[in-house]
Design a protein around this motif. Structure first.
Motif, mmCIF file in Angstrom:
data_model
loop_
_atom_site.group_PDB
_atom_site.id
_atom_site.type_symbol
_atom_site.label_atom_id
_atom_site.label_comp_id
_atom_site.label_asym_id
_atom_site.label_seq_id
_atom_site.Cartn_x
_atom_site.Cartn_y
_atom_site.Cartn_z
ATOM 1 N N GLU A 64 0.214 -10.964 1.408
ATOM 2 C CA GLU A 64 -0.319 -9.678 1.465
ATOM 3 C C GLU A 64 1.176 -8.784 1.037
ATOM 4 N N LYS A 101 -3.768 -6.699 15.069
ATOM 5 C CA LYS A 101 -4.061 -5.442 14.075
ATOM 6 C C LYS A 101 -5.568 -5.093 14.476
ATOM 7 N N ARG A 106 -0.573 -3.505 17.629
ATOM 8 C CA ARG A 106 -0.041 -2.625 16.670
ATOM 9 C C ARG A 106 -0.692 -1.480 16.832
ATOM 10 N N LYS A 140 5.170 1.262 13.875
ATOM 11 C CA LYS A 140 6.089 1.407 12.565
ATOM 12 C C LYS A 140 7.122 2.488 12.658
ATOM 13 N N ASP A 166 3.715 5.214 6.631
ATOM 14 C CA ASP A 166 3.777 3.438 6.355
ATOM 15 C C ASP A 166 4.979 3.395 5.375
ATOM 16 N N GLU A 189 7.520 -3.222 -0.210
ATOM 17 C CA GLU A 189 6.252 -2.556 -0.657
ATOM 18 C C GLU A 189 6.225 -1.188 -1.592
HETATM 19 O O1 GCW Z 1 -0.025 0.276 4.329
HETATM 20 C C1 GCW Z 1 -0.605 -1.001 4.681
HETATM 21 C C2 GCW Z 1 -0.239 -2.141 3.826
HETATM 22 C C3 GCW Z 1 -1.373 -3.217 4.155
HETATM 23 C C4 GCW Z 1 -0.953 -3.708 5.560
HETATM 24 C C5 GCW Z 1 -1.092 -2.574 6.571
HETATM 25 C C6 GCW Z 1 -0.636 -2.962 7.792
HETATM 26 C C7 GCW Z 1 -1.251 -5.913 6.383
HETATM 27 O O2 GCW Z 1 -0.493 -1.623 2.443
HETATM 28 O O3 GCW Z 1 -1.152 -4.214 2.981
HETATM 29 O O4 GCW Z 1 -1.819 -5.024 6.033
HETATM 30 O O5 GCW Z 1 0.026 -1.434 5.870
HETATM 31 O O6 GCW Z 1 0.591 -2.668 8.260
HETATM 32 O O7 GCW Z 1 -1.324 -3.423 8.598
#
Ligand code: GCW
Length: 687
Positions: free
Chosen positions: A167, A290, A327, A368, A373, A401
């Motif tokens: 991913e 998650k 998370r 994060k 994001d 990403e």
């Molecule tokens: O923004 C998103 C990503 C997903 C990712 C998610 C996360 C693994 O586009 O691909 O999933 O964050 O951090 O859980």
């Protein structure tokens, strides 16, 4: 694995300078080592291989007989350090991974280089340090280094799926899995462990945080022997293995009718499951979870909160010293763009701040860096520092990403430095993110930094060879957030490409400017998104504008931006500590680069730079493309001076970047010209 791109920053290329070669060589006839753990053996192997490849000598290795050796490795308990004028107290203050690297005479006045770890991990890190010095052609005849990591957890998160896909992977397929099973190429995994360990990382989770059906079985008999095999590889490099788990495992694997964390059957099931895992891997790190995020199962289904959800797992891991990483990427992904009161940026704080203090002490919340994001520019998450009674782990994304997907060059160390140096004021002035992650602000028992990996099975690991610098820099910065961007960048270039001044200069120039350049041609003033939905590469201004993900720019004919102020907006700014609340909340003080993240303004609003918002959009987008052209010009100068395969690899990607930048420039400029009706004051071509 003689391909240069594959060897990354562990090139160990032959030292051509005769004088230096002789000087180094004089040290390396014999290596003495005390102790025989798998980690010490890795250190010896790395040292002997590195020396042989750089100096063409194969030093002898004497186990437990140190007299004749000039290089001595051991822990402070295995080596008689007083004989070398060192006091054991020095090690008392050092954490478990620290080391001393010192050139010093013994009782008889013979000079030795000592690599003394507090534990065997320290020996390994000292070894990489010594090798780094030699690769950088630094003198080693009077070393006096004491070093230890500033972060306890220095972790890599793989987002690898067991079918072999990754991913958000931009460098081929997984090195861990192949067609629903573990890969048999263990050598590749070992080389990855070497790369990570050489930068100072000490933990890894080996599967995607989105745990799908087959991956759910990684904690079952079917796969555990193979997980164990991988854990053994990483252990020898001081790296602890974690797994991502599916919160609904008690249902999926245990045939229970619920995964309710407060249900006794569920608790018992997790306890047994964890016991089973530790039979295979006695030093298993723990789980990363998650839950209740982007449609993954979690405690919400049972009307329980995240603390209940996490604690049941932490309780099961506790007897084995296991860690539960939970998370905080939790938000409403079924939003309506008309609803201006729901704000995705608020979500992590709103969900977790009220339950601060309710987590067991072997739980770490992984947060994060930004509230949205991993955008090219975001403010720092206000949850970092706001949790005063809960362990926290900062999450970064090495995978690019939203920052060019390893086609475009985007060196992220400058971004991470800004984040780590951000002053939250959580405990008054000077409460920086790096202190919070380091655990010193609130005396956390567990804390650190984790990041999403950017590697795959491409021969050069990272797709774009320049993206190796992000992986390298992440490790170094996580070991010591006080290193400067320039130090890290220089080190990486020297280790990877050698010492030709033009090579160093041009690569450094490209790397250090690349984040700003990427920002210039993509999203202006902190607004984010505007990417193609799904895969997230390339421009699509309204791609996410009417979707349910909570990611809006609210551009209309009059203006653009999200009002997150207390008075007229979503109130997100109030999640920060003063004076940051006021700093972001007021249009006057809000920094330009985040203006549209916090405020909705007319296109004619004048920035601190003196430009209007609309003119800033035009200027930066024209500039971004010119900067990429300049990168190409500077890269082209290196033909013949670096490995040709790497040269071509980056060149090819720079042209893709130019195409991407041009596309962004034209789509963004056209869109905002049409929306605003205001033309470019320099009259450049807008399509
Ligand atoms: O923004 C998103 C990503 C997903 C990712 C998610 C996360 C693994 O586009 O691909 O999933 O964050 O951090 O859980």
């Amino acid at each position: 694995n003689n391909v240069k791109g594959y060897r990354a920053w562990l090139q160990y290329s032959k030292i051509e300078d005769k004088r230096m070669d002789e000087e180094y060589r004089s040290w390396f006839s014999a290596i003495g080592v005390a102790g025989d753990t798998s980690i010490t053996n890795s250190a010896i192997k790395e040292l002997s291989d590195g020396i042989e490849s750089m100096l063409d000598v194969a030093p002898t290795v004497n186990v437990d007989s140190l007299q004749t050796a000039s290089i001595i490795l051991g822990t402070y308990q295995d080596i008689w350090i007083e004989d070398y004028g060192m006091s054991p107290e020095l090690f008392g203050d050092l954490n478990n991974e620290g080391y001393v690297l010192k050139t010093t005479p013994n009782d008889n006045g013979e000079k030795k280089i000592l690599l003394i770890g507090k534990t065997d991990k320290g020996i390994l890190y000292a070894t990489y340090h010594l090798l780094r010095l030699i690769q950088s052609r630094k003198p080693i005849h009077s070393l006096d280094i004491v070093d230890a990591p500033k972060n306890q957890f220095r972790m890599m998160n793989q987002w690898d799926n067991i079918d072999g896909t990754i991913e958000r992977g931009y460098s081929g397929k997984s090195i861990f899995y192949y067609e629903n099973d573990f890969s048999e190429d263990l050598e590749r995994i070992k080389d990855y462990a070497r790369l990570l360990s050489s930068t100072g990382l000490n933990a890894i989770s080996i599967n995607n945080v989105n745990v799908w059906d087959v991956e759910t079985n990684l904690i079952s008999k079917q796969y555990l022997p193979k997980v164990e095999r991988v854990a053994n590889i990483f252990r020898a490099y001081g790296i602890t293995l974690f797994l991502s788990i599916n919160y609904a495992s008690p249902i999926a694997l245990g045939n229970l009718d619920t995964a309710d964390p407060l249900d006794e059957k569920v608790r018992a099931w997790w306890k047994k499951k964890v016991e089973e895992i530790y039979q295979y891997i006695p030093d298993f790190g723990g789980f990363i979870v998650k839950a209740d995020s982007e449609n993954r199962p979690g405690p919400f289904s049972y009307d329980r909160d995240h603390a209940d959800g996490a604690n049941v797992l932490a309780e099961a891991l506790k007897p084995f010293n296991g860690i539960l990483i939970w998370r905080c990427f939790v938000y409403n992904n079924l939003q309506d763009w008309r609803d201006r009161s729901t704000d995705r940026a608020r979500a992590a704080y709103d969900n977790f701040k009220p339950i601060d203090g309710q987590f067991l002490d072997n739980v770490i919340l992984q947060i994060k860096n930004g509230p949205m994001d991993f955008q090219v520019r975001e403010p720092v998450s206000p949850l970092l520092g706001a949790l005063k009674k809960t362990n926290q782990l900062l999450e970064l994304q090495v995978a690019q990403e939203y920052t060019g997907q390893q086609k475009d060059v985007c060196y992220l160390i400058p971004q991470w430095k800004e984040i780590l140096d951000f002053d939250t004021y959580a405990k008054g002035e000077g409460t920086k993110i790096k202190n919070i992650a380091g655990g010193t602000t609130y005396n956390n028992s567990n804390s650190g930094i984790a990041a999403v990996s950017n590697i795959g099975n491409d021969i050069n690991w990272t797709g774009n060879t320049l993206a190796q610098a992000n992986l390298y820099g992440f490790g170094r910065l996580t070991w010591n957030p006080d290193l400067t961007t320039e130090e890290i960048t220089r080190d990486w270039i020297h280790l990877t490409f050698g010492h030709d001044p033009l090579v160093v200069e041009n690569i450094e120039y490209i790397l250090l400017n690349s984040w700003k350049t990427y920002e210039n041609y993509t999203v202006p003033l902190g607004i984010g998104w505007m990417v193609n939905p799904g895969h997230h590469y390339g421009p699509n201004i309204d791609g996410y504008e009417y979707s349910a993900w909570g990611t809006y720019h609210f551009a209309d004919r009059d203006g653009i931006g999200v009002d997150r102020t207390v008075e007229t907006g979503t109130g997100y700014t109030s999640q920060y500590f003063p004076p940051n609340v006021e700093w972001y909340n007021s249009l006057d003080s809000c920094p330009d680069e985040l203006l549209l993240f916090f405020h909705h303004v007319p296109y004619t609003h004048v920035l601190k730079s003196g430009e209007t918002v609309i003119q800033h959009i035009y200027n930066t987008h024209f500039k971004g493309v010119e900067e990429v052209e300049d990168f190409i010009y500077k890269w082209d100068k290196l033909v013949g001076s670096i490995d040709n395969r790497i040269f071509e690899n980056v060149k090819e990607r720079l042209y893709l970047q130019l195409k991407n930048a041009t596309d962004w420039r034209d789509k963004i400029n056209t869109y905002f010209y049409r929306k605003s009706g205001i033309s470019d004051n320099k009259n450049r071509t807008i399509y």
